[in-house]
Design an enzyme around this catalytic site. Structure first.
Site, short mmCIF file in Angstrom:
data_model
loop_
_atom_site.label_atom_id
_atom_site.label_comp_id
_atom_site.label_asym_id
_atom_site.label_seq_id
_atom_site.Cartn_x
_atom_site.Cartn_y
_atom_site.Cartn_z
N LYS A 40 0.82 -1.22 0.00
CA LYS A 40 0.00 0.00 0.00
C LYS A 40 0.85 1.26 0.00
O LYS A 40 1.83 1.35 0.72
CB LYS A 40 -0.90 -0.01 1.23
CG LYS A 40 -1.92 1.10 1.27
CD LYS A 40 -3.21 0.62 1.90
CE LYS A 40 -4.30 1.67 1.85
NZ LYS A 40 -4.63 2.16 0.54
N GLY A 45 6.39 0.68 5.81
CA GLY A 45 7.24 -0.29 5.11
C GLY A 45 7.32 -0.02 3.62
O GLY A 45 8.40 -0.10 3.01
N CYS A 46 6.20 0.29 3.02
CA CYS A 46 6.15 0.53 1.58
C CYS A 46 6.88 1.82 1.22
O CYS A 46 7.52 1.91 0.17
CB CYS A 46 4.71 0.56 1.09
SG CYS A 46 3.87 -1.02 1.34
N THR A 47 6.80 2.81 2.09
CA THR A 47 7.53 4.05 1.86
C THR A 47 9.03 3.79 1.96
O THR A 47 9.80 4.25 1.10
CB THR A 47 7.09 5.13 2.87
OG1 THR A 47 5.69 5.38 2.68
CG2 THR A 47 7.86 6.42 2.68
N SER A 50 10.05 1.85 -1.24
CA SER A 50 10.00 2.70 -2.43
C SER A 50 11.11 3.74 -2.42
O SER A 50 11.73 4.02 -3.45
CB SER A 50 8.63 3.37 -2.55
OG SER A 50 7.64 2.37 -2.74
#
Length: 151
Positions: A40, A45-47, A50
Site C-alpha cells: 500500500k 514499510g512501503c515508503t 520505495s
C-alpha cells in the site's frame, strides 16, 4: 500458480500514476525490468522500500534496468505517493489484483498483499524472485546483485 526463476514473465498492461497504460512488453528487448509488488502507498514499510528503490534508481538505470512498483492503489494515490517522496520510476495500479494473481504473489500473514520483487531480463525471463515482507531494503540489494550477475 506462482512464477519461478526461469519462467517467462506474463505480459500485463496497467495504468500508471500519470494515467497512461504501461505494459511489460514495452520494455522487452530493450532493458531488464525490476517489478516490485508492495502492499500500500504511504505506509511505513512501503515508503521505506520505495524510497530505497528511489535512492538507487540511477544505479538501476546504469545496470540497464527499469524499476516498476505495483500495488492495488489507484493511479491518483500513486501520483500523490510518487510526488510526496519524489519517486522517479513508474507505479502501476493493479486495483483488482489481476497482475498480482498472474505472478502468484502470496499474501503476507494470509491477509496483506505480499511484498515480492521480480528481476526480469530483456527477453522476459524471470532471473530472481525475492519475497520478504519486512526486509524492505533487501529488495533493492537483491535486485542489484542479480542484475550484476546477469550482465
Amino acid at each position: 500458480m506462482a512464477l519461478k526463476v526461469g519462467d517467462r514473465a506474463p505480459d500485463f498492461t496497467l495504468p500508471s500514476q500519470s494515467g497512461e497504460k504501461v505494459s511489460l512488453s514495452d520494455f522487452l528487448g530493450k532493458k531488464a525490468v525490476v517489478v516490485y509488488f508492495y502492499p500500500k502507498d504511504d505506509t511505513p514499510g512501503c515508503t521505506a522500500e520505495s524510497c530505497a528503490f528511489r535512492d538507487s534508481y540511477e544505479v538501476f538505470k546504469q545496470a540497464g534496468a527499469e524499476v516498476i512498483g505495483i500495488s492495488g492503489d489507484s493511479p491518483q494515490s500513486h501520483q500523490s505517493f510518487a510526488s510526496k517522496y519524489k519517486l522517479p520510476f513508474i507505479l502501476l495500479s493493479d486495483t483488482n489484483n489481476q497482475v498480482r494473481k498472474l505472478f502468484g504473489v502470496p499474501a503476507t500473514l494470509f491477509i496483506l498483499p505480499g511484498r515480492v520483487t521480480y528481476v526480469i531480463d530483456q527477453e522476459g525471463i524471470v532471473k530472481h524472485i525475492f519475497d520478504s515482507a519486512f526486509d524492505f531494503k533487501a529488495h533493492v540489494s537483491e535486485s542489484l546483485k542479480t542484475l550484476e550477475a546477469v550482465k
